[in-house]
Design a protein around this motif. Structure first.
Motif, short mmCIF file in Angstrom:
data_model
loop_
_atom_site.label_atom_id
_atom_site.label_comp_id
_atom_site.label_asym_id
_atom_site.label_seq_id
_atom_site.Cartn_x
_atom_site.Cartn_y
_atom_site.Cartn_z
N GLY A 190 0.80 -1.21 0.00
CA GLY A 190 0.00 0.00 0.00
C GLY A 190 0.83 1.26 0.00
N ARG A 191 2.14 1.10 -0.14
CA ARG A 191 3.06 2.25 -0.12
C ARG A 191 4.25 1.93 -1.02
NH1 ARG A 191 4.68 2.57 6.00
NH2 ARG A 191 2.42 2.24 6.20
N PRO A 192 5.02 2.94 -1.42
CA PRO A 192 6.21 2.69 -2.23
C PRO A 192 7.21 1.81 -1.48
CG PRO A 192 5.61 5.01 -2.31
CD PRO A 192 4.77 4.40 -1.23
N LEU A 193 7.95 1.00 -2.23
CA LEU A 193 8.96 0.13 -1.63
C LEU A 193 10.26 0.90 -1.43
CD1 LEU A 193 6.86 -1.95 -2.76
CD2 LEU A 193 8.77 -3.50 -3.07
N VAL A 194 10.87 0.67 -0.27
CA VAL A 194 12.17 1.25 0.05
C VAL A 194 13.07 0.12 0.53
CG1 VAL A 194 13.41 3.00 1.36
CG2 VAL A 194 11.01 3.39 0.76
N PRO A 195 13.85 -0.49 -0.39
CA PRO A 195 14.64 -1.66 -0.01
C PRO A 195 15.99 -1.32 0.61
CG PRO A 195 14.88 -1.25 -2.35
CD PRO A 195 13.93 -0.21 -1.83
N VAL A 196 16.49 -2.26 1.42
CA VAL A 196 17.85 -2.19 1.94
C VAL A 196 18.36 -3.63 2.04
CG1 VAL A 196 17.15 -2.29 4.38
CG2 VAL A 196 19.33 -1.23 3.76
N VAL A 197 19.65 -3.81 1.82
CA VAL A 197 20.25 -5.14 1.79
C VAL A 197 21.39 -5.21 2.80
CG1 VAL A 197 21.32 -6.91 0.35
CG2 VAL A 197 19.69 -5.29 -0.67
N PHE A 198 21.40 -6.25 3.63
CA PHE A 198 22.43 -6.43 4.64
C PHE A 198 23.19 -7.74 4.39
CE2 PHE A 198 18.95 -4.14 6.76
CZ PHE A 198 19.62 -3.04 7.26
N GLY A 199 24.48 -7.71 4.67
CA GLY A 199 25.27 -8.93 4.71
C GLY A 199 25.80 -9.42 3.39
N THR A 200 25.92 -8.56 2.39
CA THR A 200 26.43 -9.00 1.11
C THR A 200 27.34 -7.95 0.51
OG1 THR A 200 25.77 -9.98 -1.01
CG2 THR A 200 24.51 -8.07 -0.25
N ASP A 201 27.95 -8.28 -0.64
CA ASP A 201 28.86 -7.35 -1.27
C ASP A 201 28.10 -6.37 -2.16
OD1 ASP A 201 28.21 -8.76 -3.64
OD2 ASP A 201 29.94 -10.07 -3.42
N ASP A 202 28.84 -5.36 -2.66
CA ASP A 202 28.21 -4.30 -3.45
C ASP A 202 27.56 -4.85 -4.72
OD1 ASP A 202 28.96 -2.46 -1.57
OD2 ASP A 202 30.71 -1.73 -2.68
N ARG A 203 28.20 -5.83 -5.33
CA ARG A 203 27.65 -6.38 -6.58
C ARG A 203 26.29 -7.02 -6.33
NH1 ARG A 203 27.44 -11.40 -8.73
NH2 ARG A 203 27.18 -11.58 -11.01
N THR A 204 26.19 -7.85 -5.30
CA THR A 204 24.91 -8.50 -5.00
C THR A 204 23.88 -7.48 -4.55
OG1 THR A 204 26.08 -10.52 -4.35
CG2 THR A 204 23.79 -10.29 -3.62
N LEU A 205 24.32 -6.48 -3.82
CA LEU A 205 23.41 -5.41 -3.41
C LEU A 205 22.75 -4.76 -4.62
CD1 LEU A 205 24.04 -2.74 -0.69
CD2 LEU A 205 23.28 -2.02 -2.94
N GLU A 206 23.55 -4.44 -5.62
CA GLU A 206 23.02 -3.82 -6.83
C GLU A 206 22.10 -4.77 -7.59
OE1 GLU A 206 23.21 -0.67 -7.64
OE2 GLU A 206 24.30 -0.40 -5.75
N ILE A 207 22.42 -6.06 -7.57
CA ILE A 207 21.57 -7.05 -8.24
C ILE A 207 20.20 -7.12 -7.56
CG2 ILE A 207 21.25 -9.53 -8.62
CD1 ILE A 207 24.28 -9.70 -9.14
N VAL A 208 20.20 -7.13 -6.23
CA VAL A 208 18.94 -7.20 -5.49
C VAL A 208 18.11 -5.95 -5.74
CG1 VAL A 208 17.87 -7.28 -3.20
CG2 VAL A 208 19.86 -8.72 -3.70
N LYS A 209 18.73 -4.80 -5.64
CA LYS A 209 17.99 -3.55 -5.86
C LYS A 209 17.50 -3.46 -7.30
CE LYS A 209 19.72 -0.69 -2.11
NZ LYS A 209 20.31 0.61 -1.71
N GLY A 210 18.29 -3.99 -8.25
CA GLY A 210 17.86 -4.01 -9.64
C GLY A 210 16.64 -4.89 -9.83
N ALA A 211 16.61 -6.03 -9.11
CA ALA A 211 15.46 -6.93 -9.19
C ALA A 211 14.22 -6.27 -8.61
CB ALA A 211 15.76 -8.23 -8.44
N VAL A 212 14.38 -5.55 -7.51
CA VAL A 212 13.25 -4.82 -6.92
C VAL A 212 12.71 -3.81 -7.92
CG1 VAL A 212 12.49 -3.27 -5.09
CG2 VAL A 212 14.08 -5.12 -4.55
N GLU A 213 13.61 -3.04 -8.52
CA GLU A 213 13.19 -2.01 -9.49
C GLU A 213 12.44 -2.65 -10.66
OE1 GLU A 213 16.78 -0.06 -10.54
OE2 GLU A 213 16.96 1.01 -8.64
N ALA A 214 12.95 -3.76 -11.16
CA ALA A 214 12.33 -4.41 -12.32
C ALA A 214 10.94 -4.92 -12.01
CB ALA A 214 13.22 -5.55 -12.81
N VAL A 215 10.78 -5.57 -10.86
CA VAL A 215 9.47 -6.13 -10.51
C VAL A 215 8.48 -5.02 -10.18
CG1 VAL A 215 8.24 -7.58 -8.84
CG2 VAL A 215 10.46 -8.32 -9.74
N VAL A 216 8.94 -4.00 -9.48
CA VAL A 216 8.06 -2.87 -9.15
C VAL A 216 7.59 -2.18 -10.43
CG1 VAL A 216 8.02 -0.55 -8.14
CG2 VAL A 216 8.93 -2.47 -6.83
#
Length: 211
Positions: free
Chosen positions: A27-53
């Motif tokens: 019911g609100r915009p998504l604001v993701p954050v990623v813990f415990g991984t490297d910068d590359r995986t962080l960008e992959i996760v955030k990219g996946a969020v952006e694509a699905v949203v």
């Protein structure tokens, strides 16, 4: 998309193991954050969020006015690491007993949802214990699967025995077209944010045929 998924198929995606029907979307915009991984995986996760949203027709934001961030991904090696995360026990009630249950079950992933007063999703926590099995999954595949499973509240049995992802002819892992159609229809502005009546599946299936 008409032949991709039936009304019964849609209904099954949101009918829980106890037989109850429950659907909810953010019911609100998504604001993701990623813990415990490297910068590359962080960008992959955030990219996946952006694509699905983007596919869903929903939105993202820089911050949530109530929570700061509302979609949290945790990558770790051992469930006990969660009990050491500052203030996580305040956000996840009964964290200690939950960790013990997940350890006993040998689980390597778990998702928790929080809801606002209307019943819409307002936050989600995604826990990924990177054991031998999950470590073999490519980061982009793992990220896409997790985001897809948090963009709406699916049934607890929706993907038992069948992944929401599929392999394209060229070998790339993609979202299953039927699941993508259901997500897009779920975020149609004419559809309710929350539903507990199976008749919702009829409306959703009708929208699937149009997206």
């Amino acid at each position: 998309m008409a032949d991709l998924i039936s009304h019964e198929g849609v209904e099954a995606l949101f009918t829980r193991a106890d037989g109850t029907y429950l659907f909810a979307r953010w019911g609100r915009p998504l604001v993701p954050v990623v813990f415990g991984t490297d910068d590359r995986t962080l960008e992959i996760v955030k990219g996946a969020v952006e694509a699905v949203v983007l596919m869903a027709g929903h939105s993202m934001a820089e911050t949530d006015p109530e929570l700061g961030v509302n979609l949290m991904f945790f990558f770790f090696r051992d469930w006990d690491e969660l009990t050491e995360v500052p203030d996580l026990d305040r956000m996840v009630p009964d964290l200690g007993p939950l960790v013990e249950r997940l350890k006993a079950a040998g689980a390597n992933q778990y998702r928790i949802f929080r809801f606002d007063e209307s019943g819409a999703i307002k936050a989600s926590f995604v826990f990924l214990r990177m054991d031998g099995e999950l470590s073999k999954v490519p980061a982009d595949t793992l990220a896409l699967a997790q985001v897809v499973q948090t963009i709406v509240l699916w049934s607890d049995t929706a993907f038992v025995g069948r992944s929401p992802l599929a392999q394209a002819p060229e070998g790339k892992v993609i979202l299953r077209p039927d699941i993508g159609a259901v997500i897009r229809a779920s975020y149609d502005p004419v559809m309710p944010v929350v539903a507990q009546d199976p008749s919702h599946a009829l409306r959703l299936a009708a929208r699937v045929k149009q997206v």
